[in-house]
Design an enzyme around this catalytic site. Structure first.
Site, PDB file in Angstrom:
ATOM      1  CG  ASP A   1       1.871  -6.733  -3.986  1.00 27.33           C
ATOM      2  OD1 ASP A   1       2.480  -7.712  -4.457  1.00 27.33           O
ATOM      3  OD2 ASP A   1       1.534  -6.657  -2.790  1.00 27.33           O
TER       4      ASP A   1
ATOM      5  CG  ASP B   1       5.630   2.006   9.244  1.00 25.35           C
ATOM      6  OD1 ASP B   1       4.922   1.613  10.200  1.00 25.35           O
ATOM      7  OD2 ASP B   1       5.251   2.879   8.440  1.00 25.35           O
TER       8      ASP B   1
END
EC number: 2.4.1.12
Length: 874
Positions: free
Chosen positions: A313, A457
């Site tokens: 990224d 998550d």
């Protein structure tokens, strides 16, 4: 001094006294102390026959008998110290003589105790052997399922009624004391028994005592006639209720850890599924990422069924070049929405494997990772996610700053060692963002990784569970990474986790909605409640000040009843948690962890409860350095404020003790004990904020691994590798080291049946201890080195069993030492004006402590100290 002694004494005595005076001065005594020491010496020679052999023996044993008194550097009040110590020595000497025969009877009691422990240790196995024949018999086997459920319901109902009576029955002080003695006796009987029965019994006892306590608090301890006392009491009761709920949910969560073991894969590799490995990165250094990629390349899995992806990224050209060089896929987004979750979701559009394994860029997987985890997916078709522990080979800020690395379990050991294993029993294992495998089909069904919260998550695993899919957890470490380098980075990471879990609580509350079982809802609820601990912890750290400063009765009850309810509640909870969690979290360390984080997670969790969309994602930095030891004054500011507030409470408590009503004396003492305990915990928090120096870019990992070194002349020496890093190794040659600093040697390491050679240079030789620095390696050699070290299947599994057993009293002593260490650091790094205050307080405490008698040192036992003291009494 010299002129006065010559005028009063004959020349030989004057010269001897002058020599003694100069000796005192040379050893650092002030002129006044040296002169006074000479005066005390003269008086001692006048009063006592110091030249007598008996007194000479005492003088010869001075260092052993009076270890805290420096005869070469006298202090003004040394005679008082000698008197107190002598009385103490006489007392313990006579006590020992008087009770010597009784110890023989105590030896019998010790023998009985040992036999009892042995009997308890073998009890479960003996019961199992005696009842083996009953396993195939069912007492209610002739009844229908409905009848059995009815009988079970009746038993549960009557048990709940009895428990309710036990919890709500009021007792007078004597009855309460007897009841607690009975429970405590049962706890002591079963606590040493191995197996799960003892843990279950301790949980029942702890819940009984704690439920009685919380019932008593709600029904008998609020002062409704005083608004200030009522408000303060309700605030404390809120914090205690929170702690009680977390205690109950925690017991439920870990009551029966599953301890899942690997399932073998099919022998035919054609049946093995395809796997994509994702390594997301944003701003980390390439050196941090390389080892993860090298280890992934060496994972034992068919190469045509394995694809490795760097998800960059940061869009860095160096990463693109590295990926091309080592032969892995590279993806860089043009936009960067939703941080890590968005990065993974973007990669899912390109990857086509049946499963996806995700590793943070610093988590180095072992070669056995997929072979250990994938078997369960082939066995259970509804299994959507398999999580493994997050293991760290570098110390976190608590371990590094306190010097506790690999001495006590770290903050995360409890979660990955016990809590997740307990969650697995209830099919409530959370996805933790790394070191996990997810089946693509369920992941695609829920739209990929969740992006609505910053803890993507846990939210993803919640969505998978709502869809009816299962999860699994394997406690065997299969990867290891870097812990956060500084306390500020560690706190920033925990703030993100806390805010994210509260966001889930608001946006996708596990208590509501479809798809979850009751046990799953409770496990998720406890995980979210854990991160709401900030405000309750701050309340506990300031609660006694309500009485000391505001004269508010936060627990409106006699001090005796407070002791009879509070102390058993705390002791039983501590004893039970020590039994259940002892391998993963030592007693009282939770207080330190929560105190360090409390001030910082309280505001963001409160904001997230009100406005769950407020805030931004932050990335946890890894691989940094700490050039010099320093106090993080910004981080420690709240702790220092709370310390000052509690010191103000101590001053108020001392005033109330001497000038307050006599009937409040016990309440003042209880409040002061609470304040002093809080000061110890806050001192520990301050100690954590002292950042220790960290100048190694490559962290060393301790290990015991066989190897060999080969000199250029062909000589070969066997050795043991005792530590390694990305840049070098420490070895111990089996025999005399025959290498020199600067010499180039080859290091030989084995992985399985294959042997690998790595070029190194000797940088240090100390006896048979040798330090090796790796020479520049080729890509193939670097991959092989990582496979032989970081990615070994057994490297991390051995660490879990290396911690000592939890002993609550020893752990409490460690916390006390830690608290005092924090205040010592404050004095060390404080501004000069503040240092004067700390030094004055330290000097005052040291002066008071100098009068406390000491036990004779061991040398005194070599001489017949009892006989010497008897001679002193004659």
């Amino acid at each position: 001094m010299s002129a006065l002694s010559r005028w009063l004494l004959i020349p030989p005595v004057s010269a001897r006294l002058s020599e003694r005076y100069q000796g005192y001065r040379r050893h650092g005594a002030s002129p006044f102390s040296a002169a006074l020491g000479c005066l005390w010496t003269i008086l001692a020679w006048i009063v006592f026959p110091l030249e007598h052999p008996r007194w000479q023996r005492i003088r010869d044993g001075h260092k052993a008998l009076y270890p805290h008194i420096n005869a070469a550097r006298p202090r003004p009040l040394d005679p008082a110290r000698y008197l107190i110590q002598t009385l103490w020595l006489v007392m313990i000497s006579s006590t020992k003589e008087r009770h010597e025969p009784r110890w023989r009877s105590f030896a019998r009691l010790k023998d009985v105790r040992g036999r009892y422990h042995q009997w308890m240790d073998t009890l479960p196995e003996r019961v199992r052997q005696k009842t083996t024949h009953l396993e195939k018999e069912k007492e209610l086997g002739h009844l229908s399922n409905g009848a059995r459920r009815f009988i079970l319901g009746v038993i549960v109902t009557f048990s709940l009624i009895l428990a309710l009576i036990c919890i709500t029955q009021p007792f007078n002080p004597l009855s309460q004391f007897i009841f607690l003695l009975l429970l405590w006796g049962v706890a002591l009987l079963v606590r040493r028994m191995p197996g799960r029965f003892s843990a279950l019994m301790l949980i029942v006892l702890s819940l009984t005592v704690s439920c009685r306590y919380i019932w008593w608090r709600y029904t008998s301890t609020l002062n409704w006639d005083d608004p200030v006392s009522l408000v303060c009491g309700l605030i404390l009761l809120f914090a205690e209720t929170y702690a009680w709920i977390v205690l109950v949910l925690g017991y439920f969560q870990v009551v029966w850890p599953l301890n899942r073991q690997p399932v073998p894969l099919p022998k035919e590799m054609s049946q093995w599924p395809t796997v994509d490995i994702f390594v997301p990165t944003y701003n980390e250094d390439l050196n941090v990422v390389k080892n993860t990629i090298y280890a992934s390349l060496g994972i034992d899995w068919p190469k045509d069924k394995l694809n490795i992806w760097i998800l960059d990224d940061g869009g860095r050209e160096s990463f693109r070049h590295f990926a091309r060089h080592v032969g892995v896929h590279y993806i860089a987004r043009t936009t960067h929405e939703h941080a890590k979750a968005g990065n993974i979701n973007n990669a899912l559009k390109h990857a086509k494997g049946e499963f996806v394994a995700i590793f943070d860029c610093d988590h180095v997987p072992t070669r056995s990772f997929l072979q250990m985890t994938m078997g369960w997916f082939l066995k259970e078709k509804q299994l959507a996610m398999m999580q493994t522990p997050h293991h760290f080979f570098s110390p976190d800020p608590f371990e590094r700053n306190l010097g506790r690395f690999r001495k006590t379990p770290n903050e995360g050991t409890l979660f990955y060692g016990l809590v997740q294993d307990g969650n697995d029993m209830w099919d409530a294992t959370f996805f933790c963002g790394s070191c996990a495998v997810i089946r693509r089909k369920p992941l695609d069904e829920i739209g990929g990784i969740a992006v609505e919260t910053v803890t993507e998550d846990a939210h993803t695993s919640l969505r998978l569970h709502r869809r009816g899919y299962t999860s699994a957890y394997m406690r065997i470490p299969q990867a290891a990474g870097l812990a956060t380098e500084s306390l500020s980075a560690h706190i920033g990471q925990r703030i993100r986790w806390a805010r994210g879990m509260v966001q889930i609580f608001r946006l996708d509350n596990p208590l509501f909605g479809k798809g979850l079982k009751l046990a799953q809802r409770l496990c998720y609820l406890n995980a979210m409640f854990h991160f709401l601990s900030g405000i309750p912890r701050l309340i506990f750290l300031t609660a006694p000040l309500a009485f000391l400063l505001l004269h508010a009765y936060i627990i409106y009850a006699p001090a005796l009843m407070i002791a009879l309810f509070v102390i058993p509640h705390m002791v039983h909870a501590s004893l039970t948690n020590s039994k259940i969690q002892g391998k993963y979290r030592h007693s009282f360390w939770s207080e330190i962890y929560e105190t360090v984080l409390a001030w910082y997670i309280a505001p963001p969790t409160l904001v997230a409860l009100i406005n769950p969309h407020k805030g931004k994602f932050n990335v946890t930095a890894k691989g940094g350095l700490v050039e010099e030891k320093y106090v993080d004054w910004v981080i420690s500011r709240p702790y220092i404020f709370l310390v000052l507030l509690n010191l103000l409470g101590v001053a108020a408590g001392v005033w109330r003790y001497y000038y307050g009503p006599e009937n409040e004396t016990l309440t003042v003492i209880v409040s002061l004990v609470w304040v002093f305990y809080n000061l110890v915990i806050l001192g520990g928090a301050v100690a954590v904020s002292v950042e220790s120096k960290q100048v190694r870019r490559a962290h060393r990992v301790e290990i015991a691994m066989p190897g060999a070194i080969a000199r250029e002349d062909g000589h070969l020496f066997s050795c043991t590798v005792h530590d390694f890093s990305d840049g070098g190794l420490g070895i111990k040659i089996n025999g005399q080291a025959q290498v020199l600093e600067g010499q180039k040697v080859n290091l030989l390491l084995k992985r399985g049946q294959q042997e690998y050679v790595f070029p190194t240079q000797v940088v240090r030789v100390t006896g048979n201890e040798v330090g090796l620095q790796l020479m520049p390696l080729t890509t193939k050699q670097h991959i092989d080195f990582v496979q032989c070290t970081f990615a070994r299947a057994d490297t991390w599994a051995l660490w879990q069993d290396s911690f000592p057993e939890d002993k609550p009293l020893e752990s409490l002593l460690d916390i006390l030492k830690l608290g005092f260490r924090g205040y010592r650091h404050l004095a060390e790094f404080a501004p000069p004006s503040v240092k004067v205050i700390f030094r004055s307080l330290t000097a005052l405490i040291a002066w008071i402590v100098s009068f406390i008698p000491r036990r004779p040192e061991r040398q005194a036992a070599i001489q017949p100290s009892d006989r010497v003291m008897a001679q002193a009494q004659q």
